[in-house]
Design an enzyme around this catalytic site. Structure first.
Site, PDB file in Angstrom:
ATOM      1  N   TYR A 199      17.570  55.903  67.924  1.00 17.34           N
ATOM      2  CA  TYR A 199      16.591  54.874  68.260  1.00 17.34           C
ATOM      3  C   TYR A 199      17.022  53.985  69.414  1.00 17.34           C
ATOM      4  CZ  TYR A 199      18.878  51.405  65.063  1.00 17.34           C
ATOM      5  OH  TYR A 199      19.728  50.546  64.408  1.00 17.34           O
ATOM      6  N   GLU A 200      18.213  54.146  69.914  1.00 14.26           N
ATOM      7  CA  GLU A 200      18.588  53.459  71.150  1.00 14.26           C
ATOM      8  C   GLU A 200      18.178  54.279  72.390  1.00 14.26           C
ATOM      9  OE1 GLU A 200      19.640  50.608  72.045  1.00 14.26           O
ATOM     10  OE2 GLU A 200      19.989  49.723  70.083  1.00 14.26           O
ATOM     11  N   GLY A 201      17.440  55.362  72.181  1.00 10.26           N
ATOM     12  CA  GLY A 201      16.984  56.163  73.310  1.00 10.26           C
ATOM     13  C   GLY A 201      17.660  57.513  73.366  1.00 10.26           C
TER      14      GLY A 201
END
Length: 283
Positions: free
Chosen positions: A119-121
């Site tokens: 979820y940080e990319g």
């Protein structure tokens, strides 16, 4: 748990010893604590650069710090989240079978850490950001400023005196860390001229070597600060711990950076040569 769980014998203990007395358990605990400490310190440096980038009165100071925070953000995000997964996994290992069940909570930490690399990319996206937008786009200018600061730390270690730490050993590793980053940046700039897919194929190993090398940088600066505190009679116990963790990181964690450099600069073509038939099982 490691201080309370008893299993096996160890020198200095009658009967069963707490597992923290076993060298391999100490290795795992040191790996966890030293990498967490490095990740936190690097995040603080990114935050400090952000403060100067937004609040410094001098325009050049703001610009230089904006370049620094732009460069550090993908390393902090990608490196810290990958470190969290590995650290939480080691925590499960220390707990043994108890770590795999819910009573201890160790497995929950691993599940919670695992999502952060997504979820940080995703780690791959952070790595592409570091390589493409933060190194290739400015021709390595921001990286050169960072490497210069690392060499400043290496010089400070060269000049350090006293027996508080193995200053010569830390200095040698610190010079090596700066050289590794320089070699990676040089390769990226040259490879990008030949084929833009080459830097993309090596992006994650480059992110890894940045994380490992910058971790050493902040650990070495922490060691210098800890030595000053010991000399001043301040926080002696904690400062000693910082010195020992810096030495552990330099000897046991940082050497992985050289392997990542070799993978980044020597393995990109092998990735690009693979096609779908090589990667997917025959049905």
């Amino acid at each position: 748990y490691a201080a309370e769980r008893k299993q096996g014998g160890a020198p200095g203990f009658d009967g069963s010893a707490p597992i923290i007395a076993h060298p391999d358990v100490r290795r795992m605990l040191a790996a966890m604590r030293s990498r967490i400490q490095a990740a936190r310190a690097l995040a603080y440096r990114a935050a400090l650069a952000l403060d100067f980038a937004t609040r410094a009165e001098d325009p050049e100071t703001r610009a230089r710090n904006q370049r620094r925070v732009d460069l550090l953000i993908p390393v902090v995000k990608g490196g810290s989240t990958e470190m969290a997964v590995e650290t939480a996994s080691i925590g499960v290992q220390i707990h043994g079978g108890m770590g795999y069940v819910e009573e201890t909570g160790a497995a929950q930490h691993l599940r919670d850490a695992r999502i952060t690399t997504i979820y940080e990319g995703t780690t791959g996206i952070q790595a592409l950001d570091l390589v493409g937008r933060k190194i290739l786009r400015d021709g390595g200018a921001a990286a050169a400023e960072l490497i210069a600061d690392m060499r400043g730390t290496a010089s400070a270690l060269d000049a350090a005196e006293g027996d508080a730490a193995d200053w010569a050993g830390l200095a040698r590793r610190m010079h090596q860390a700066a050289d590794i980053l320089q070699a990676a940046v040089d390769w990226l700039l040259e490879a990008g001229k030949t084929d833009p897919q080459l830097p993309a194929a090596s992006a994650v190993p480059v992110l890894d070597l940045f994380s490992l090398s910058l971790g050493l940088w902040v650990q070495c600066d922490a060691a210098l600060a800890a030595a000053r505190q010991i000399a001043a009679g301040q926080n002696a116990r904690y400062a000693r711990t910082c010195l020992r963790l810096a030495e552990y990181y330099a000897a046991q964690v940082f050497p992985l950076a050289q392997a990542r450099l070799e993978a980044a600069t020597g393995g990109a073509n092998e990735i690009l040569s693979l096609d779908s038939e090589d990667l997917l099982p025959a049905l």
